[in-house]
Each structure stands twice: as C-alpha cells, then as structure tokens.
Design an enzyme around this catalytic site. Sequence first.
Site, mmCIF file in Angstrom:
data_model
loop_
_atom_site.group_PDB
_atom_site.id
_atom_site.type_symbol
_atom_site.label_atom_id
_atom_site.label_comp_id
_atom_site.label_asym_id
_atom_site.label_seq_id
_atom_site.Cartn_x
_atom_site.Cartn_y
_atom_site.Cartn_z
ATOM 1 N N ASP A 1 0.116 4.517 3.892
ATOM 2 C CA ASP A 1 1.560 4.473 4.118
ATOM 3 C C ASP A 1 1.905 3.507 5.254
ATOM 4 O O ASP A 1 1.180 3.446 6.252
ATOM 5 C CB ASP A 1 2.028 5.900 4.479
ATOM 6 C CG ASP A 1 3.525 6.063 4.300
ATOM 7 O OD1 ASP A 1 4.165 5.167 3.735
ATOM 8 O OD2 ASP A 1 4.052 7.098 4.744
ATOM 9 N N GLY A 2 2.985 2.783 5.112
ATOM 10 C CA GLY A 2 3.506 1.981 6.226
ATOM 11 C C GLY A 2 3.529 0.477 5.992
ATOM 12 O O GLY A 2 3.855 -0.277 6.917
ATOM 13 N N ASN A 3 3.235 0.037 4.767
ATOM 14 C CA ASN A 3 3.251 -1.416 4.508
ATOM 15 C C ASN A 3 4.643 -2.010 4.736
ATOM 16 O O ASN A 3 4.782 -3.087 5.329
ATOM 17 C CB ASN A 3 2.852 -1.714 3.055
ATOM 18 C CG ASN A 3 1.417 -1.347 2.755
ATOM 19 O OD1 ASN A 3 0.649 -1.053 3.659
ATOM 20 N ND2 ASN A 3 1.049 -1.364 1.481
ATOM 21 N N ARG B 1 7.159 -0.870 6.613
ATOM 22 C CA ARG B 1 7.548 -0.886 8.033
ATOM 23 C C ARG B 1 6.782 -1.962 8.801
ATOM 24 O O ARG B 1 7.284 -2.579 9.710
ATOM 25 C CB ARG B 1 7.311 0.500 8.653
ATOM 26 C CG ARG B 1 8.485 1.437 8.430
ATOM 27 C CD ARG B 1 8.115 2.865 8.695
ATOM 28 N NE ARG B 1 7.338 3.426 7.600
ATOM 29 C CZ ARG B 1 6.692 4.570 7.655
ATOM 30 N NH1 ARG B 1 6.699 5.269 8.776
ATOM 31 N NH2 ARG B 1 6.030 5.030 6.612
ATOM 32 N N TRP B 2 5.523 -2.197 8.420
ATOM 33 C CA TRP B 2 4.711 -3.246 9.053
ATOM 34 C C TRP B 2 5.386 -4.600 8.836
ATOM 35 O O TRP B 2 5.513 -5.413 9.770
ATOM 36 C CB TRP B 2 3.305 -3.226 8.447
ATOM 37 C CG TRP B 2 2.330 -4.179 9.047
ATOM 38 C CD1 TRP B 2 1.461 -3.940 10.073
ATOM 39 C CD2 TRP B 2 2.093 -5.550 8.642
ATOM 40 N NE1 TRP B 2 0.701 -5.057 10.334
ATOM 41 C CE2 TRP B 2 1.067 -6.057 9.475
ATOM 42 C CE3 TRP B 2 2.644 -6.386 7.666
ATOM 43 C CZ2 TRP B 2 0.586 -7.363 9.347
ATOM 44 C CZ3 TRP B 2 2.170 -7.682 7.546
ATOM 45 C CH2 TRP B 2 1.144 -8.155 8.397
ATOM 46 N N HIS C 1 2.684 -5.349 1.665
ATOM 47 C CA HIS C 1 1.744 -4.870 0.642
ATOM 48 C C HIS C 1 0.489 -5.751 0.601
ATOM 49 O O HIS C 1 -0.618 -5.252 0.401
ATOM 50 C CB HIS C 1 2.425 -4.821 -0.725
ATOM 51 C CG HIS C 1 3.451 -3.710 -0.831
ATOM 52 N ND1 HIS C 1 3.251 -2.458 -0.311
ATOM 53 C CD2 HIS C 1 4.698 -3.676 -1.397
ATOM 54 C CE1 HIS C 1 4.318 -1.691 -0.546
ATOM 55 N NE2 HIS C 1 5.207 -2.421 -1.190
ATOM 56 N N GLU D 1 6.368 9.264 -8.036
ATOM 57 C CA GLU D 1 7.687 9.182 -7.404
ATOM 58 C C GLU D 1 8.023 7.751 -6.986
ATOM 59 O O GLU D 1 9.192 7.384 -6.879
ATOM 60 C CB GLU D 1 7.750 10.103 -6.170
ATOM 61 C CG GLU D 1 7.722 11.589 -6.494
ATOM 62 C CD GLU D 1 6.344 12.117 -6.921
ATOM 63 O OE1 GLU D 1 5.321 11.446 -6.630
ATOM 64 O OE2 GLU D 1 6.287 13.181 -7.559
ATOM 65 N N LEU E 1 -20.772 4.149 -3.916
ATOM 66 C CA LEU E 1 -19.445 4.603 -3.486
ATOM 67 C C LEU E 1 -18.546 4.690 -4.719
ATOM 68 O O LEU E 1 -18.407 3.717 -5.462
ATOM 69 C CB LEU E 1 -18.823 3.603 -2.499
ATOM 70 C CG LEU E 1 -17.356 3.892 -2.140
ATOM 71 C CD1 LEU E 1 -17.237 5.113 -1.230
ATOM 72 C CD2 LEU E 1 -16.703 2.683 -1.458
ATOM 73 N N ARG F 1 -3.706 10.175 6.620
ATOM 74 C CA ARG F 1 -2.414 9.545 6.311
ATOM 75 C C ARG F 1 -1.992 8.690 7.483
ATOM 76 O O ARG F 1 -1.969 9.144 8.630
ATOM 77 C CB ARG F 1 -1.325 10.573 6.001
ATOM 78 C CG ARG F 1 -0.005 9.850 5.636
ATOM 79 C CD ARG F 1 1.054 10.733 5.074
ATOM 80 N NE ARG F 1 2.217 9.927 4.689
ATOM 81 C CZ ARG F 1 3.074 10.222 3.737
ATOM 82 N NH1 ARG F 1 2.905 11.320 3.034
ATOM 83 N NH2 ARG F 1 4.099 9.439 3.465
ATOM 84 N N GLU G 1 -9.812 18.560 5.557
ATOM 85 C CA GLU G 1 -9.349 18.357 6.932
ATOM 86 C C GLU G 1 -8.310 17.242 6.889
ATOM 87 O O GLU G 1 -8.519 16.212 6.226
ATOM 88 C CB GLU G 1 -10.523 17.947 7.832
ATOM 89 C CG GLU G 1 -11.585 19.007 7.969
ATOM 90 C CD GLU G 1 -11.074 20.295 8.612
ATOM 91 O OE1 GLU G 1 -10.191 20.212 9.488
ATOM 92 O OE2 GLU G 1 -11.544 21.375 8.218
HETATM 93 C C1 FPP Z 1 3.074 8.312 -0.205
HETATM 94 O O1 FPP Z 1 4.237 8.219 0.486
HETATM 95 C C2 FPP Z 1 2.405 7.028 -0.130
HETATM 96 C C3 FPP Z 1 1.941 6.395 -1.214
HETATM 97 C C4 FPP Z 1 2.010 6.954 -2.570
HETATM 98 C C5 FPP Z 1 1.341 5.075 -1.038
HETATM 99 C C6 FPP Z 1 2.322 4.042 -1.469
HETATM 100 C C7 FPP Z 1 1.700 2.718 -1.217
HETATM 101 C C8 FPP Z 1 2.083 1.617 -1.826
HETATM 102 C C9 FPP Z 1 3.192 1.583 -2.823
HETATM 103 C C10 FPP Z 1 1.383 0.341 -1.509
HETATM 104 C C11 FPP Z 1 0.087 0.280 -2.204
HETATM 105 C C12 FPP Z 1 -0.774 -0.606 -1.487
HETATM 106 C C13 FPP Z 1 -1.809 -1.252 -2.010
HETATM 107 C C14 FPP Z 1 -2.628 -2.062 -1.112
HETATM 108 C C15 FPP Z 1 -2.146 -1.212 -3.431
HETATM 109 P P1 FPP Z 1 5.628 7.916 -0.208
HETATM 110 O O2 FPP Z 1 6.307 6.865 0.577
HETATM 111 O O3 FPP Z 1 5.426 7.662 -1.653
HETATM 112 O O4 FPP Z 1 6.326 9.330 -0.063
HETATM 113 P P2 FPP Z 1 7.320 9.852 1.049
HETATM 114 O O5 FPP Z 1 8.663 9.437 0.569
HETATM 115 O O6 FPP Z 1 7.100 11.331 1.046
HETATM 116 O O7 FPP Z 1 6.935 9.234 2.357
#
Ligand code: FPP
Length: 273
Positions: A48-50, A52-53, A65, A95, A159, A219, A238
């Site tokens: 999470d946070g792309n 905002r970055w 992204h 979502e 992995l 997270r 955890e």
């Molecule tokens: C959940 O928070 C976070 C995710 C489902 C990750 C979303 C990430 C991307 C779309 C970028 C993917 C990156 C790469 C490198 C492929 P949310 O924001 O969906 O939910 P929230 O509204 O509860 O915070």
Amino acid sequence: MLSRFLSVTARLPDRSLHAGAAPPPPHALVKRGIRRESLPRHVAVVMDGNGRWAQARGLPTAEGHEAGGRALERTVRLSRDWGIRALTVFAFSQENFGRPQVEVDYVMALIQRMIRKNLDEYVRTGVRVHVIGDPSRRPASLQGTVREAEEMTGNNSRLHLALATCYGGRWDIVQACRQLARQVEGGALKPDDIDESLLAGKLATSVVGELSCPDLVIRTSGEQRMSNFLMWQSAYSELYFTDALWPDFDEDEYLRALKSFQGRERRFGTRNV
Ligand code: FPP
C-alpha cells in the site's frame, strides 16, 4: 484524468534444491541477529502507498506503481535469498475495480509486464509463480501470461510467489464454499464431512499446499487494516504495520519486520508453559 494518471514515460532445473550443504545465512540476517531457523515460512504483504509516494513527489500515480513494481522485485529477491518459502502479495483487490478505469488498466498491464520481465530469472532461480484471484476478471492477455508463467515455473519450489490479483478474502471463501456445495450436490460429499481442512483445500492459496497460511502479514503506508486480504488464512498470522510507503519498502524495512516477527510469542490459543 488520463494525463494526470499516466506516466512520463526452457524450463531449467531448480538447482537450489540440489545444492549440497546449506549455505551460510546471508550477511544482512546475521548482522541484525535474525535467526534463519525461525524465519517466517510464508510472508504476505499488502503493498500500500504507491499513490501517496507519487503524490508526495509531484509525480503521476503511474510512477508510484512503477516504483512499487521495483519494490516488489526487490522483495521477491530478498525473500528468495533469505530462504523464505512463500511470499503472497496483494497486487489488486476485487474492490480496486472501483478505481478509475485508467488506473485499473495500468495496474493490470504492469502486473503482466512484471511477470514477463522477471520470468527467466524466476525459472532459473527456483521461484514458482502463482496468480491467485478471480481469473474471470483478468484481461485475456494477462491470463495468457499467467498460464505461461505458472507452467514455466511449475517445477520450482524454492520460493512460491503468489500474486493476489482480482483477489478478495471474502470472494475466496465464497468460491471455496461453492466448490464444496457442488460436491455435495453431486453426492460426492456429505455436509457433515465438511471441516476446516476440506474448506482450506479449496481456497485459492491451497496452490502453495501446507504453506497456505501466512506466518507474517506486513502492511505498508501506516494503514492498519486487512482490506479483505487473506481473511481465512490470516487467522493466526502475526501482523506488522509500517509507515513506510510501499515503494520505500527496502531491505532495511524488511529486516525490521522480520526482527519484530522473531520477537513475538505465537501461542495459537494454547499456553506455552
Ligand atoms: C489494499 O488496500 C491494498 C491493495 C489491494 C494493494 C493495491 C496495490 C496496487 C493497486 C498496486 C499494485 C502494485 C504492483 C507493484 C503490482 P486498498 O487501498 O485496496 O484498500 P483500503 O481502501 O482499505 O485502503
């Protein structure tokens, strides 16, 4: 919206399994006092946070992204080199289809591009690729790449990398229930035979077998919620939250999460006395 969003811009054997004596633990782990024998076997990450970055740098979201993609590549390599057995990352939730279409399309294309770019390395270094989530919601071209990657890395086991794409924890439980219901309908199963292990065997994460439940869920970006990630599988995980935005999640951040994990006492509802 489009201009604001868009950027400026042979299968081989899994040699790691046939190595002789176990290699020494990587220097970074030793330096931090991290015990290799009690690393989490399965790490899951809500990346999470792309956005905002990118915003903090005055860049379009797409650049965030892209930077998130580089953080993912880094995290896969570190996990592989440190001996973590499974890494599940939340790349796109059910979502997230509620985001602007231009962003949805960009993230789908990015996931496809990243799989293609790294596939040779994954084949060579023992990474097995899985993409979990609703395949009917993936673009056809991504679906083709997914099939190819899963097939080309199918013999690897160093992995397991599970990219949760069009995934939702509730969707996963519902689709597992549907599979069991069909078996009951067909007479192959009685309702009273259904137990936790049968249901778990139908979840999307069952592709990683006994590793299907993450030991550690990370997270990034300061949010402290699951956002419908691995709802069943995280029952005893955890949880680790960091303020770092996903593109800034580097080796140091990962080591901090592992250190925190190793300081936890896991009881699974029992008493450790
Ligand atoms: C959940 O928070 C976070 C995710 C489902 C990750 C979303 C990430 C991307 C779309 C970028 C993917 C990156 C790469 C490198 C492929 P949310 O924001 O969906 O939910 P929230 O509204 O509860 O915070």
